[in-house]
Scaffold this motif. Structure first.
Motif, PDB file in Angstrom:
ATOM      1  N   VAL A 132       0.845  -1.200   0.000  1.00  0.00           N
ATOM      2  CA  VAL A 132       0.000   0.000   0.000  1.00  0.00           C
ATOM      3  C   VAL A 132       0.882   1.252   0.000  1.00  0.00           C
ATOM      4  N   ARG A 137      -1.710   4.263   3.964  1.00  0.00           N
ATOM      5  CA  ARG A 137      -1.641   3.127   4.898  1.00  0.00           C
ATOM      6  C   ARG A 137      -2.549   3.279   6.118  1.00  0.00           C
ATOM      7  N   TRP A 140      -6.009   2.423   5.079  1.00  0.00           N
ATOM      8  CA  TRP A 140      -6.056   1.002   4.725  1.00  0.00           C
ATOM      9  C   TRP A 140      -6.065   0.135   5.976  1.00  0.00           C
TER      10      TRP A 140
END
Length: 290
Positions: A132, A137, A140
């Protein structure tokens, strides 16, 4: 205690019985640590540090994980993957499961699950995180119920361990994730260091830890739900039941090939596992004669 003993041996302190510990361990604890290091190949039968033990002592992790990591580099060509797994084991749990969103958390974890092991599931999650973009991040991790702080710490630990492997002139590499032997080699490397933390499924369905003969259950958080015959585990936890956590499947054939000195049938307690080990040794002997 085994990590402490390994460090003291590296410093040239051999008389551990009379060493001035601030909090002296029980003699049985000390002997168990020496026995563990001997089984791992870090100490010879005279209690002296072996060349392999010197390598292990440079790694600031549990000796069993140190053996997993060195074996992954020297024998199984999967040190890239084992570095990530060991790093994840060295930080707080990366998977989050808040009570109010337990179902959603389980569904998110299923995206990373490898049914053969929790170690492999950790690896899948860490690798997905690394893919990612850095700026994405945080979101995510939130969407996938992953602890970003733990993953950042794991990345730092991994970097440090990789640096130590390079200083030890141990190659860092991995297999093609699409190859047939990808997870196979990782499980072999885990078994090479964790063979003393093995449990066997009895005919009644319960698991029994090898040699200690403790009845245990695979923790409900584990992704291993296929009731495999043999597993290695990272942690023994006593709550309402005896649980083993962070579990990966292994085979009796691997155990007798990788650790015949530990699975010595002459000193093995009577249990259902002993018959399986005897059969595996016979198969191994037949295979070597061919």
């Amino acid at each position: 205690m085994s990590s402490v003993v390994l460090t003291l041996k590296k410093l040239g302190i051999d008389d551990l019985v009379h060493f001035d510990f601030m909090d002296p361990p029980a003699p049985e604890t000390l002997m168990r640590a020496l026995e563990l290091l001997n089984y791992l190949g870090a100490l010879d039968d005279e209690g002296e540090l072996t060349p392999f033990g010197y390598q292990m002592s440079d790694l600031p992790i549990d000796p069993q994980l140190a053996k997993v990591l060195i074996s992954s580099s020297s024998h199984y060509q999967c040190s890239n993957e084992i570095l990530s797994i060991v790093a994840c084991l060295s930080v707080p749990q990366i998977f989050m499961r808040p009570k109010e969103a337990a179902k959603a958390a389980d569904e998110a974890k299923a995206n990373f699950t490898n049914s053969e092991g929790d170690h492999l599931t950790l690896l899948n999650a860490y690798q997905a995180y690394q893919e990612v973009q850095e700026r994405d991040r945080k979101t995510w991790c939130w969407d996938n119920f992953l602890n970003e702080r733990s993953l950042v710490s794991a990345s730092n630990v991994r970097r440090q361990l990789a640096g130590i492997l390079r200083k030890l002139d141990l190659p860092i590499g991995g297999n093609d994730p699409n190859s047939a032997g990808y997870y196979h080699n990782i499980r072999l490397a885990l078994t090479a260091g964790m063979f003393m933390q093995t449990a066997y499924k009895q005919r009644n369905g319960n698991y029994l830890t090898v040699k200690d003969n403790q009845i245990v259950h695979i923790h409900p958080s584990s992704v291993v739900d296929s009731k495999p015959e043999w597993v290695v585990f990272e942690e023994f936890a006593l709550t309402t039941k005896n649980y083993i956590r962070t579990v990966t499947t292994t085979t009796v054939e691997w155990l007798v090939e990788l650790a015949p000195h530990y699975f010595d049938l002459e000193n093995f307690p009577e249990c259902e596992a002993k018959a399986e080990l005897e059969l595996a040794y016979r198969k191994l002997a037949h295979k070597s004669r061919r």
